[in-house]
Design a protein around this motif. Structure first.
Motif, PDB file in Angstrom:
ATOM      1  N   TYR A  23     -93.858 -26.099 -69.954  1.00  0.00           N
ATOM      2  CA  TYR A  23     -94.834 -27.150 -69.684  1.00  0.00           C
ATOM      3  C   TYR A  23     -95.222 -27.130 -68.217  1.00  0.00           C
ATOM      4  CZ  TYR A  23     -90.677 -29.783 -68.253  1.00  0.00           C
ATOM      5  OH  TYR A  23     -89.513 -30.172 -67.655  1.00  0.00           O
ATOM      6  N   ILE A  24     -96.437 -27.579 -67.943  1.00  0.00           N
ATOM      7  CA  ILE A  24     -96.993 -27.590 -66.595  1.00  0.00           C
ATOM      8  C   ILE A  24     -96.386 -28.756 -65.818  1.00  0.00           C
ATOM      9  CG2 ILE A  24     -99.124 -27.740 -65.231  1.00  0.00           C
ATOM     10  CD1 ILE A  24     -99.125 -25.307 -67.012  1.00  0.00           C
ATOM     11  N   VAL A  25     -95.831 -28.459 -64.628  1.00  0.00           N
ATOM     12  CA  VAL A  25     -95.262 -29.501 -63.791  1.00  0.00           C
ATOM     13  C   VAL A  25     -96.054 -29.731 -62.512  1.00  0.00           C
ATOM     14  CG1 VAL A  25     -92.923 -29.262 -64.689  1.00  0.00           C
ATOM     15  CG2 VAL A  25     -93.621 -27.877 -62.755  1.00  0.00           C
ATOM     16  N   GLY A  26     -97.013 -28.851 -62.219  1.00  0.00           N
ATOM     17  CA  GLY A  26     -97.835 -29.018 -61.037  1.00  0.00           C
ATOM     18  C   GLY A  26     -98.964 -28.008 -61.035  1.00  0.00           C
ATOM     19  N   LYS A  27     -99.960 -28.257 -60.178  1.00  0.00           N
ATOM     20  CA  LYS A  27    -101.062 -27.306 -60.092  1.00  0.00           C
ATOM     21  C   LYS A  27    -101.570 -27.224 -58.661  1.00  0.00           C
ATOM     22  CE  LYS A  27    -104.471 -30.692 -61.565  1.00  0.00           C
ATOM     23  NZ  LYS A  27    -105.587 -30.968 -62.431  1.00  0.00           N
ATOM     24  N   GLU A  28    -102.096 -26.033 -58.326  1.00  0.00           N
ATOM     25  CA  GLU A  28    -102.676 -25.761 -57.006  1.00  0.00           C
ATOM     26  C   GLU A  28    -103.856 -24.826 -57.217  1.00  0.00           C
ATOM     27  OE1 GLU A  28     -99.847 -24.161 -54.281  1.00  0.00           O
ATOM     28  OE2 GLU A  28     -98.380 -25.716 -54.691  1.00  0.00           O
ATOM     29  N   GLY A  29    -105.054 -25.357 -57.319  1.00  0.00           N
ATOM     30  CA  GLY A  29    -106.242 -24.530 -57.523  1.00  0.00           C
ATOM     31  C   GLY A  29    -106.201 -23.822 -58.870  1.00  0.00           C
ATOM     32  N   ILE A  30    -106.276 -22.488 -58.833  1.00  0.00           N
ATOM     33  CA  ILE A  30    -106.234 -21.733 -60.093  1.00  0.00           C
ATOM     34  C   ILE A  30    -104.807 -21.365 -60.488  1.00  0.00           C
ATOM     35  CG2 ILE A  30    -108.551 -20.798 -59.759  1.00  0.00           C
ATOM     36  CD1 ILE A  30    -107.160 -18.095 -59.073  1.00  0.00           C
ATOM     37  N   HIS A  31    -103.828 -21.814 -59.736  1.00  0.00           N
ATOM     38  CA  HIS A  31    -102.425 -21.546 -60.041  1.00  0.00           C
ATOM     39  C   HIS A  31    -101.741 -22.822 -60.532  1.00  0.00           C
ATOM     40  CE1 HIS A  31    -103.420 -18.179 -57.370  1.00  0.00           C
ATOM     41  NE2 HIS A  31    -102.528 -17.524 -58.094  1.00  0.00           N
ATOM     42  N   VAL A  32    -100.712 -22.644 -61.349  1.00  0.00           N
ATOM     43  CA  VAL A  32     -99.939 -23.773 -61.859  1.00  0.00           C
ATOM     44  C   VAL A  32     -98.451 -23.452 -61.760  1.00  0.00           C
ATOM     45  CG1 VAL A  32    -101.698 -24.614 -63.457  1.00  0.00           C
ATOM     46  CG2 VAL A  32    -100.076 -22.905 -64.228  1.00  0.00           C
ATOM     47  N   TRP A  33     -97.639 -24.493 -61.759  1.00  0.00           N
ATOM     48  CA  TRP A  33     -96.186 -24.372 -61.819  1.00  0.00           C
ATOM     49  C   TRP A  33     -95.771 -24.669 -63.249  1.00  0.00           C
ATOM     50  CZ3 TRP A  33     -93.314 -22.553 -57.926  1.00  0.00           C
ATOM     51  CH2 TRP A  33     -93.879 -22.566 -56.634  1.00  0.00           C
ATOM     52  N   VAL A  34     -95.047 -23.729 -63.866  1.00  0.00           N
ATOM     53  CA  VAL A  34     -94.600 -23.875 -65.255  1.00  0.00           C
ATOM     54  C   VAL A  34     -93.081 -23.927 -65.292  1.00  0.00           C
ATOM     55  CG1 VAL A  34     -94.617 -22.859 -67.561  1.00  0.00           C
ATOM     56  CG2 VAL A  34     -96.588 -22.552 -66.074  1.00  0.00           C
ATOM     57  N   ARG A  35     -92.534 -24.885 -66.024  1.00  0.00           N
ATOM     58  CA  ARG A  35     -91.092 -24.946 -66.269  1.00  0.00           C
ATOM     59  C   ARG A  35     -90.865 -24.507 -67.711  1.00  0.00           C
ATOM     60  NH1 ARG A  35     -88.336 -30.032 -64.151  1.00  0.00           N
ATOM     61  NH2 ARG A  35     -88.765 -28.861 -62.267  1.00  0.00           N
ATOM     62  N   PHE A  36     -90.282 -23.328 -67.883  1.00  0.00           N
ATOM     63  CA  PHE A  36     -90.072 -22.784 -69.212  1.00  0.00           C
ATOM     64  C   PHE A  36     -88.878 -23.448 -69.896  1.00  0.00           C
ATOM     65  CE2 PHE A  36     -92.523 -19.345 -67.203  1.00  0.00           C
ATOM     66  CZ  PHE A  36     -93.542 -19.255 -68.127  1.00  0.00           C
TER      67      PHE A  36
END
Length: 65
Positions: A23-36
């Motif tokens: 699930y997505i835990v954060g975003k920065e422009g076209i990049h995202v932080w995913v916690r698998f």
């Protein structure tokens, strides 16, 4: 249909072997932080967030945000 993943969305990787989900835990422009979800199998119990481009992900379920 919305194509961009947002915080809280459940996604699947198109590029990592075995196509892990998370699930997505954060975003920065076209990049995202995913916690698998499979991070709980780590021996030390730490969670890892992965920094990736949002176009390498497939939305499985949308969050309430």
């Amino acid at each position: 249909m919305r194509m961009k993943p947002k915080v809280g969305d459940v996604v699947r990787s198109k590029t990592i072997a075995n196509n892990p989900a998370g699930y997505i835990v954060g975003k920065e422009g076209i990049h995202v932080w995913v916690r698998f979800f499979d991070d709980d199998k780590l021996e030390d119990g730490d969670r890892w967030d992965t920094y990736t481009r949002r176009d390498t992900l497939e939305i499985i379920s949308r969050g309430k945000n």
